[in-house]
Scaffold this active site. Structure first.
Site, PDB file in Angstrom:
ATOM      1  N   LYS A 144      51.166  54.236  44.518  1.00  0.00           N
ATOM      2  CA  LYS A 144      50.873  52.804  44.624  1.00  0.00           C
ATOM      3  C   LYS A 144      49.499  52.516  44.028  1.00  0.00           C
ATOM      4  O   LYS A 144      48.698  53.432  43.829  1.00  0.00           O
ATOM      5  CB  LYS A 144      50.908  52.396  46.104  1.00  0.00           C
ATOM      6  N   ARG A 180      50.880  47.659  61.865  1.00  0.00           N
ATOM      7  CA  ARG A 180      51.077  47.078  60.545  1.00  0.00           C
ATOM      8  C   ARG A 180      52.583  46.904  60.438  1.00  0.00           C
ATOM      9  O   ARG A 180      53.226  46.635  61.443  1.00  0.00           O
ATOM     10  CB  ARG A 180      50.513  48.043  59.489  1.00  0.00           C
ATOM     11  N   TYR A 218      19.711  39.259  36.063  1.00  0.00           N
ATOM     12  CA  TYR A 218      19.818  38.003  36.803  1.00  0.00           C
ATOM     13  C   TYR A 218      18.895  37.977  38.027  1.00  0.00           C
ATOM     14  O   TYR A 218      18.725  38.994  38.696  1.00  0.00           O
ATOM     15  CB  TYR A 218      21.251  37.813  37.300  1.00  0.00           C
ATOM     16  N   MET A 234      28.557  40.913  35.042  1.00  0.00           N
ATOM     17  CA  MET A 234      30.018  40.960  34.974  1.00  0.00           C
ATOM     18  C   MET A 234      30.496  42.088  34.064  1.00  0.00           C
ATOM     19  O   MET A 234      31.388  42.845  34.417  1.00  0.00           O
ATOM     20  CB  MET A 234      30.549  39.610  34.461  1.00  0.00           C
TER      21      MET A 234
HETATM   22  C1  LIG Z   1      48.926  54.918  51.254  1.00  0.00           C
HETATM   23  C2  LIG Z   1      49.809  55.519  52.217  1.00  0.00           C
HETATM   24  C3  LIG Z   1      49.833  56.913  52.423  1.00  0.00           C
HETATM   25  C4  LIG Z   1      48.866  57.866  51.774  1.00  0.00           C
HETATM   26  O1  LIG Z   1      47.641  57.852  52.458  1.00  0.00           O
HETATM   27  P1  LIG Z   1      46.417  58.774  52.028  1.00  0.00           P
HETATM   28  O2  LIG Z   1      45.412  58.596  53.087  1.00  0.00           O
HETATM   29  O3  LIG Z   1      45.955  58.271  50.721  1.00  0.00           O
HETATM   30  O4  LIG Z   1      46.954  60.145  51.935  1.00  0.00           O
HETATM   31  C5  LIG Z   1      50.806  57.430  53.248  1.00  0.00           C
HETATM   32  N1  LIG Z   1      51.683  56.619  53.876  1.00  0.00           N
HETATM   33  C6  LIG Z   1      51.681  55.282  53.740  1.00  0.00           C
HETATM   34  C7  LIG Z   1      52.654  54.453  54.471  1.00  0.00           C
HETATM   35  C8  LIG Z   1      50.734  54.676  52.918  1.00  0.00           C
HETATM   36  O5  LIG Z   1      50.716  53.354  52.774  1.00  0.00           O
END
Ligand SMILES: *Cc1c(COP(=O)(O)O)cnc(C)c1O
Length: 823
Positions: free
Chosen positions: A494, A592, A718, A767
């Site tokens: 991700k 969550r 700046y 920037m």
């Molecule tokens: C991002 C994520 C992970 C990985 O977590 P790390 O701390 O980067 O290893 C595992 N499970 C879920 C559901 C996540 O969102």
């Protein structure tokens, strides 16, 4: 090139031969163990190795389709009528036996190198120093393992008159097998450090085990300055009647003694041997380079009757570029740069990489090649062989640069153009001739192929994020080492793979047999599918509008609520699909996404049981504080709650459902809860919670645009926040907060690494730019600056910016070019 028949090989390895009459007399000239590399189908023997994670037998049907018909196997059930099979008890052992046989057919000297560090450099340097006098066969890259050593020894043939092989071990008992294969006349013991120490009880044990390589050697070269090594080597040499060739940097005590004078950017070394002095320079000043060059000097003096002729070559030694560099080129070209050595074996390896890279994008395959030097072969025969290799690898076109290759243009049967020199090539260079091609640029150093690469390179943004793919594989394997072989790994890709790039990382992970990839939203998954990723992909946040994409692209949704389940099921039913794979997320305390109460879960179960539209692949949860010992009690309660919820599902479905709850820190700290799968994230990208020896994978680099002096009455940037001391100097760098440089790093909170030193960021970060206080340093426009990577850990940057490493790596914006490096 080796040349054996299947019958001969079967005899050598004590195998049972299953042979189809059509293939009885087929000659084998190549041994392969990796089904993904390219090969000459008719003449290659595939050795099906069985490892903890991979079983080569699984690839045999696919390889038969690709035209391979010679196999060395240990599982009789794969035998079919349409190919030749050599059945043995253990295919690794058989490969080693074959290599041992091949090695002992030749009686030219073999040099064996082992030790903790420097094996590859000593091997490569010795090759450079001695290739005037010898025709040398050597281990490709760092092929020094239980598989790499046999593959190296199987390169020996009658065309050579010296072999140099390296051997590496990670466990007791391994060296004995390598010693039988290499059986070196001359040994080099580079040094001892603490690599792989976890598998040895003491350093002494590791020394003794490594010395096992030299049991049958005549001479052993080593540095006798360390007491423990000296004692052990002397004992070993005496017991096995080996001539002890110890050398010393302490002026006395060795067979050869060295003194060194370190200058600005080189070292003068004087060797005293039999009361005679020899001087040479090396273009390095660090201790390892000095040690490595002493080994080479001693080895050259032992091997070569005319070793004084080798002395000037030491000054020309270069850093060993063991990695190929892959870069984006102009007009949708992809460049594979390998311009530090040129010989047939390394050409073969580079062609594998080219072939793989081109296959991914269906690109035209072009090779730009210099003269190949020091092969000892007659040139028409040499380029004829090069042409055969190119044909085998289905290369579309070659451009040759150099007097020899261009004089042999009749040897090439594929489309070719030849140039006498680089100058000749560059004068005729036309950008528009290079389009949608994968281009291998490979040349001996003197041909300065860096310049060829520059012509073809997309003009780089001065700021780039370099991603070291080897480090990524290393990290993956370290995590694998913490898990049972059967535990699956889902890698979180991700957020652009935590900033490292999605497609490239996903391709590598697929190649490395990751079991699952996880993306945040469906669009990311679609992109991966379009890039040819075929392994399962889970979508963590499947939005209603993305259901068609999830279904059409074979993605697997994370179902975290009853509502989501109902609407997704409806879409699946409308599409008339059965058993569509889904994953269920349980909220065990993170609060969550996830199913939280038992009634919710029971409702989910009833829905799924109502028909066969959906199939639960896994049930999982996420830890809120796996990295924090203060929260271990809470983590324990999450495990407990997870197991309880899971039992509801396990009791309701007859099929097997996987469980997973560990993220990276969880894997490190609670491997007992790995269940059937784990989810690896930040750890893969080099950040460890418990001090694992992970490698950094990302390096953020830029280039100085301008340098100026600033007086104490002036200010920088700046709001006039930057002030310098007397004789102040600043450098302006094209990297700003829009690139992902956290503004909190301004005003001397953040540092950069430039010209070997650390300097503060001065004033507010802009920037697109920032300024560095380089007072007292000799910095010029064009100099490289690092903001994190090898010299500045990401964890330190995060600390200085008051955040976590996750935010630093995912914050580097997409406009910063990612450049991928791998061996
Ligand atoms: C991002 C994520 C992970 C990985 O977590 P790390 O701390 O980067 O290893 C595992 N499970 C879920 C559901 C996540 O969102």
């Amino acid at each position: 090139m080796i040349n054996y028949s299947a019958t001969e090989i079967s005899k050598i390895v004590n195998g049972k031969l299953f042979v189809h009459p059509n293939f009885e007399n087929q000659q084998i000239t190549q041994i392969i163990t990796d089904s993904r590399t390219f090969f000459n189908p008719g003449k290659s023997l595939f050795v099906a190795l069985v490892g903890p994670r991979n079983n080569g037998h699984a690839y045999i049907p696919g390889l038969i389709q690709k035209g391979i018909n010679l196999f060395l196997i240990s599982d009789k059930t794969v035998v079919t009528e349409n190919a030749v099979f050599i059945l043995v008890e253990n295919s690794t052992v058989a490969l080693q036996k074959l290599a041992q046989f091949n090695r002992h057919r030749y009686n030219y000297p073999v040099v064996g190198i082992t030790g903790s560090n420097g094996k590859t450099i000593v091997k490569e340097w010795l090759n450079e120093i001695l290739s005037g006098e010898f025709k040398i066969v050597r281990s490709p890259k760092s092929y020094n393992s239980q598989i790499g050593v046999p593959l190296s020894a199987l390169l020996m043939d009658g065309n050579y008159n010296l072999a140099i092989f390296e051997a590496g071990i990670s466990q007791p008992g391994e060296m004995e097998k390598l010693a039988k294969i290499i059986s070196p006349e001359i040994g080099i013991f580079t040094n001892i450090g603490d690599a792989h120490q976890e598998n040895f009880e003491t350093i002494r044990q590791k020394i003794v085990e490594k010395l096992g390589l030299f049991k049958k050697s005549n001479k052993l070269i080593y540095c006798c300055d360390e007491e423990l090594i000296k004692t052990e080597v002397e004992k070993f040499c005496k017991t096995n009647s080996i001539e002890n060739v110890g050398w010393s940097l302490k002026e006395t005590g060795g067979f050869i003694n060295f003194t060194t004078k370190i200058k600005n950017n080189f070292t003068e070394i004087t060797a005293t041997r039999n009361a005679k002095e020899y001087c040479f320079n090396i273009p390095f000043t660090d201790h390892s380079a000095i040690e490595n060059s002493c080994h080479c000097f001693v080895a050259a003096s032992v091997l070569s009757g005319n070793f004084t002729a080798t002395l000037p070559r030491f000054a020309k030694l270069g850093p060993i570029a063991m990695r190929l560099e892959i870069k984006q080129g102009i007009n949708n070209c992809l460049l594979v740069n390998d311009y530090y050595n040129s010989d047939l074996n390394s050409l073969s390896i580079a062609l594998t990489v080219l072939y793989q890279q081109a296959a991914k994008g269906h690109l035209h395959k072009l090779v730009i090649l210099s003269d190949i030097q020091q092969t000892g072969m007659e040139k028409t025969a040499l380029y004829n062989r090069v042409n055969n290799l190119l044909v085998e690898w289905k290369i579309d076109e070659i451009i040759g640069i150099g007097p020899n290759i261009s004089s042999c243009c009749e040897q090439f049967t594929i489309k070719n153009s030849m140039f006498y020199s680089y100058l000749d090539f560059s004068e005729n260079f036309n950008q528009s001739n290079y389009k949608s091609s994968a281009i291998l640029i490979k040349g001996a150093r003197q041909f300065t192929f860096e310049k060829v690469s520059e012509l073809l390179q997309q003009k780089a943004h001065q700021t780039q994020l370099e991603i070291n793919l080897n480090a990524l594989v290393n990290n993956l394997n370290i995590f694998r080492g913490l898990l049972r072989p059967s535990t699956k790994i889902m890698v979180m890709v991700k957020a652009f793979s935590y900033g490292s790039g999605d497609v490239e990382i996903a391709k590598l992970l697929q190649y490395q047999n990751a079991d699952y990839l996880a993306v945040a939203v469906a669009d990311e998954g679609v992109q991966l599918r379009n890039a040819g990723i075929e392994i399962p992909i889970i979508v963590m946040n499947p939005e209603q509008h993305s259901f068609p994409n999830i279904i059409n692209y074979g993605l697997e949704p994370n179902i975290y609520s009853v509502g989501l389940l109902k609407s997704f099921r409806k879409t699946v039913l409308q599409n008339g699909l059965n058993n569509f794979p889904i994953h269920l997320k349980i909220d065990t305390g993170m609060n969550r996404l996830g199913l939280k109460s038992e009634p919710e879960m029971m409702e989910v179960i009833r829905f799924i049981l109502a028909d066969n539209s959906l199939m639960i692949k896994s049930v999982f949860s996420h830890l809120a504080g796996s990295d924090d010992p203060a929260l271990d009690n809470f983590t324990a309660s999450q495990f407990k709650s997870f197991e309880k919820s899971f039992s509801l599902f396990a009791n309701s479905f007859s099929y097997k459902i996987d469980r997973h709850i560990l993220n990276s820190a969880g894997i490190e700290r609670f491997p007992g809860y790995q269940f059937e799968m784990v989810r690896l994230g930040i750890g893969l990208y080099g950040i460890s919670n418990t001090g694992l020896p992970l490698e950094n994978i990302g390096t953020l680099k830029s280039t100085v645009s301008q340098v100026k002096t600033v007086s104490t009455t002036e200010t920088v940037g700046y709001n006039r926040r930057g002030k310098v001391a007397a004789n102040g100097k600043i450098a302006i760098v094209p990297l700003g907060y829009a690139d992902g440089m956290d503004r909190k790093l301004g005003n001397r909170n953040g540092t950069a690494f430039i010209k070997g030193g650390f300097v503060p960021i001065i004033g507010n970060i802009c920037m697109d730019m920032l300024m560095l206080d380089i007072t007292g340093l000799n910095v010029e426009p064009g100099d490289k600056v690092e903001f994190f990577g090898e010299n500045i850990p990401i964890t330190e940057v995060a600390k200085r910016a008051g955040t976590i490493p996750y935010e630093i790596v995912t914050g580097i914006s997409q406009r910063v070019k990612r450049v991928y490096l791998h061996e």
